[in-house]
Design a protein around this motif. Structure first.
Motif, PDB file in Angstrom:
ATOM      1  N   LYS A  35       0.815  -1.208   0.000  1.00 17.56           N
ATOM      2  CA  LYS A  35       0.000   0.000   0.000  1.00 17.56           C
ATOM      3  C   LYS A  35       0.854   1.266   0.000  1.00 17.56           C
ATOM      4  N   GLY A  36       2.165   1.097   0.165  1.00 13.75           N
ATOM      5  CA  GLY A  36       3.064   2.234   0.067  1.00 13.75           C
ATOM      6  C   GLY A  36       3.372   2.937   1.382  1.00 13.75           C
ATOM      7  N   TYR A  37       3.084   2.296   2.509  1.00 16.33           N
ATOM      8  CA  TYR A  37       3.403   2.917   3.801  1.00 16.33           C
ATOM      9  C   TYR A  37       4.894   2.811   4.092  1.00 16.33           C
ATOM     10  N   ARG A  38       5.413   3.799   4.799  1.00 15.63           N
ATOM     11  CA  ARG A  38       6.832   3.833   5.157  1.00 15.63           C
ATOM     12  C   ARG A  38       7.129   2.796   6.248  1.00 15.63           C
ATOM     13  N   ASP A  39       8.395   2.406   6.324  1.00 13.83           N
ATOM     14  CA  ASP A  39       8.818   1.402   7.297  1.00 13.83           C
ATOM     15  C   ASP A  39       8.542   1.819   8.738  1.00 13.83           C
ATOM     16  N   ASP A  40       8.778   3.101   9.067  1.00 17.29           N
ATOM     17  CA  ASP A  40       8.567   3.537  10.450  1.00 17.29           C
ATOM     18  C   ASP A  40       7.079   3.472  10.826  1.00 17.29           C
ATOM     19  N   ILE A  41       6.200   3.770   9.899  1.00 21.61           N
ATOM     20  CA  ILE A  41       4.755   3.674  10.138  1.00 21.61           C
ATOM     21  C   ILE A  41       4.374   2.206  10.336  1.00 21.61           C
ATOM     22  N   ILE A  42       4.908   1.348   9.460  1.00 19.18           N
ATOM     23  CA  ILE A  42       4.615  -0.092   9.535  1.00 19.18           C
ATOM     24  C   ILE A  42       5.073  -0.653  10.871  1.00 19.18           C
ATOM     25  N   ASP A  43       6.268  -0.268  11.309  1.00 16.98           N
ATOM     26  CA  ASP A  43       6.785  -0.744  12.598  1.00 16.98           C
ATOM     27  C   ASP A  43       5.875  -0.330  13.746  1.00 16.98           C
ATOM     28  N   LYS A  44       5.375   0.902  13.712  1.00 22.15           N
ATOM     29  CA  LYS A  44       4.463   1.366  14.758  1.00 22.15           C
ATOM     30  C   LYS A  44       3.164   0.563  14.757  1.00 22.15           C
ATOM     31  N   VAL A  45       2.650   0.296  13.568  1.00 23.89           N
ATOM     32  CA  VAL A  45       1.413  -0.489  13.449  1.00 23.89           C
ATOM     33  C   VAL A  45       1.637  -1.903  13.995  1.00 23.89           C
ATOM     34  N   LEU A  46       2.752  -2.519  13.620  1.00 21.41           N
ATOM     35  CA  LEU A  46       3.053  -3.864  14.105  1.00 21.41           C
ATOM     36  C   LEU A  46       3.215  -3.887  15.621  1.00 21.41           C
ATOM     37  N   ASP A  47       3.862  -2.861  16.175  1.00 16.93           N
ATOM     38  CA  ASP A  47       4.006  -2.761  17.627  1.00 16.93           C
ATOM     39  C   ASP A  47       2.633  -2.673  18.301  1.00 16.93           C
ATOM     40  N   PHE A  48       1.750  -1.871  17.715  1.00 17.66           N
ATOM     41  CA  PHE A  48       0.394  -1.733  18.244  1.00 17.66           C
ATOM     42  C   PHE A  48      -0.330  -3.082  18.215  1.00 17.66           C
ATOM     43  N   LEU A  49      -0.257  -3.766  17.082  1.00 19.58           N
ATOM     44  CA  LEU A  49      -0.953  -5.049  16.934  1.00 19.58           C
ATOM     45  C   LEU A  49      -0.414  -6.103  17.898  1.00 19.58           C
ATOM     46  N   LYS A  50       0.898  -6.095  18.119  1.00 23.85           N
ATOM     47  CA  LYS A  50       1.496  -7.035  19.074  1.00 23.85           C
ATOM     48  C   LYS A  50       1.090  -6.692  20.499  1.00 23.85           C
ATOM     49  N   GLU A  51       1.110  -5.397  20.814  1.00 24.43           N
ATOM     50  CA  GLU A  51       0.767  -4.949  22.161  1.00 24.43           C
ATOM     51  C   GLU A  51      -0.635  -5.422  22.554  1.00 24.43           C
ATOM     52  N   TYR A  52      -1.559  -5.369  21.623  1.00 20.74           N
ATOM     53  CA  TYR A  52      -2.933  -5.783  21.897  1.00 20.74           C
ATOM     54  C   TYR A  52      -3.197  -7.230  21.480  1.00 20.74           C
ATOM     55  N   GLN A  53      -2.125  -7.970  21.262  1.00 21.63           N
ATOM     56  CA  GLN A  53      -2.164  -9.391  20.936  1.00 21.63           C
ATOM     57  C   GLN A  53      -3.089  -9.697  19.753  1.00 21.63           C
ATOM     58  N   LEU A  54      -3.085  -8.816  18.781  1.00 20.29           N
ATOM     59  CA  LEU A  54      -3.878  -9.030  17.582  1.00 20.29           C
ATOM     60  C   LEU A  54      -3.101  -9.830  16.536  1.00 20.29           C
ATOM     61  N   ILE A  55      -1.773  -9.804  16.662  1.00 23.26           N
ATOM     62  CA  ILE A  55      -0.945 -10.698  15.856  1.00 23.26           C
ATOM     63  C   ILE A  55       0.019 -11.422  16.783  1.00 23.26           C
ATOM     64  N   ASP A  56       0.178 -12.701  16.535  1.00 25.25           N
ATOM     65  CA  ASP A  56       1.088 -13.549  17.295  1.00 25.25           C
ATOM     66  C   ASP A  56       1.450 -14.704  16.359  1.00 25.25           C
ATOM     67  N   ASP A  57       2.678 -14.730  15.908  1.00 22.21           N
ATOM     68  CA  ASP A  57       3.073 -15.718  14.911  1.00 22.21           C
ATOM     69  C   ASP A  57       2.938 -17.155  15.405  1.00 22.21           C
ATOM     70  N   TYR A  58       3.149 -17.391  16.700  1.00 23.16           N
ATOM     71  CA  TYR A  58       3.005 -18.753  17.227  1.00 23.16           C
ATOM     72  C   TYR A  58       1.544 -19.200  17.163  1.00 23.16           C
ATOM     73  N   VAL A  59       0.639 -18.342  17.592  1.00 22.19           N
ATOM     74  CA  VAL A  59      -0.793 -18.658  17.548  1.00 22.19           C
ATOM     75  C   VAL A  59      -1.236 -18.831  16.099  1.00 22.19           C
ATOM     76  N   PHE A  60      -0.769 -17.945  15.217  1.00 20.68           N
ATOM     77  CA  PHE A  60      -1.083 -18.061  13.795  1.00 20.68           C
ATOM     78  C   PHE A  60      -0.635 -19.421  13.261  1.00 20.68           C
ATOM     79  N   ALA A  61       0.590 -19.811  13.581  1.00 21.48           N
ATOM     80  CA  ALA A  61       1.143 -21.078  13.086  1.00 21.48           C
ATOM     81  C   ALA A  61       0.318 -22.264  13.571  1.00 21.48           C
ATOM     82  N   ARG A  62      -0.050 -22.258  14.843  1.00 24.74           N
ATOM     83  CA  ARG A  62      -0.869 -23.359  15.379  1.00 24.74           C
ATOM     84  C   ARG A  62      -2.204 -23.454  14.660  1.00 24.74           C
TER      85      ARG A  62
END
Length: 151
Positions: A35-62
Motif C-alpha cells: 500500500k506504500g506505507y513507510r517502514d517507520d509507520i509499519i513498525d508502529k502499526v506492528l508494535d500496536f498489533l502485538k501490544e494488543y495481541q492481535l498478531i502472534d506468529d506462534y498462535v497463527f502457526a498453530r
C-alpha cells in the motif's frame, strides 16, 4: 500531522485485514508495504498489533496447521514450507510441528490415499500415490510405509 494520518490509515487497514482471518506479522507487513506505507509507520502499526495481541506468529502457526490438517492434509515437510512462506521463524514452526509425530503423519497419509482411492474413477497406482504424498509434503519414510502396505 501527516504521519499521524498515515499511521491511522495503516492501522485501520491492518485491522480490516485481521477481520477476515488471523495473519502473520510478515503478511501484515507485506500488505502495508504494497500500500506504500513507510517502514517507520509499519513498525508502529506492528508494535500496536502485538501490544494488543492481535498478531502472534506462534498462535497463527498453530491455527494454520490445525486448519491445514483438517481441510487438506499435508506432511510435516509441506507444513514447514508453508509456515516459512508466511514468515514464521524456524523455532516457532518447529515448536508447532513437534506436536505432529510420525504416527500421526502416517495416519494422515493413509487417510489421504484412502480418500483418493474412494473418490477417483481411475485406479490409483503406487506411482501416482507416491507423487501425491510427495507433493503434499509427506516425508519419504511415511511415503515408503504407506506404499509398503499397498496390496
Amino acid at each position: 500531522m501527516n504521519d499521524k494520518k498515515d499511521y491511522n490509515r495503516a492501522k485501520n487497514y491492518a485491522m480490516r485485514l485481521l477481520t477476515f482471518r488471523r495473519r502473520s506479522e510478515k503478511e501484515i507487513k507485506d500488505k502495508l508495504l504494497q500500500k506504500g506505507y513507510r517502514d517507520d509507520i509499519i513498525d508502529k502499526v506492528l508494535d500496536f498489533l502485538k501490544e494488543y495481541q492481535l498478531i502472534d506468529d506462534y498462535v497463527f502457526a498453530r491455527q494454520w496447521v490445525e486448519h491445514r490438517l483438517a481441510a487438506r492434509p499435508m506432511g510435516v515437510v509441506g507444513l514447514k514450507y508453508e509456515l516459512k512462506k508466511y514468515g514464521i521463524d524456524k523455532q516457532k514452526a518447529e515448536a508447532v510441528l513437534a506436536e505432529i509425530d510420525a504416527e500421526m503423519e502416517l495416519e494422515l497419509a493413509q487417510k489421504l490415499i484412502q480418500k483418493k482411492i474412494n473418490n477417483s474413477s481411475k485406479p490409483l497406482t503406487k506411482q501416482r500415490a507416491a507423487g501425491l504424498l510427495q507433493r503434499r509434503g509427506f516425508s519419504y519414510d511415511t511415503i515408503f510405509k504407506v506404499l509398503s502396505e499397498w496390496d
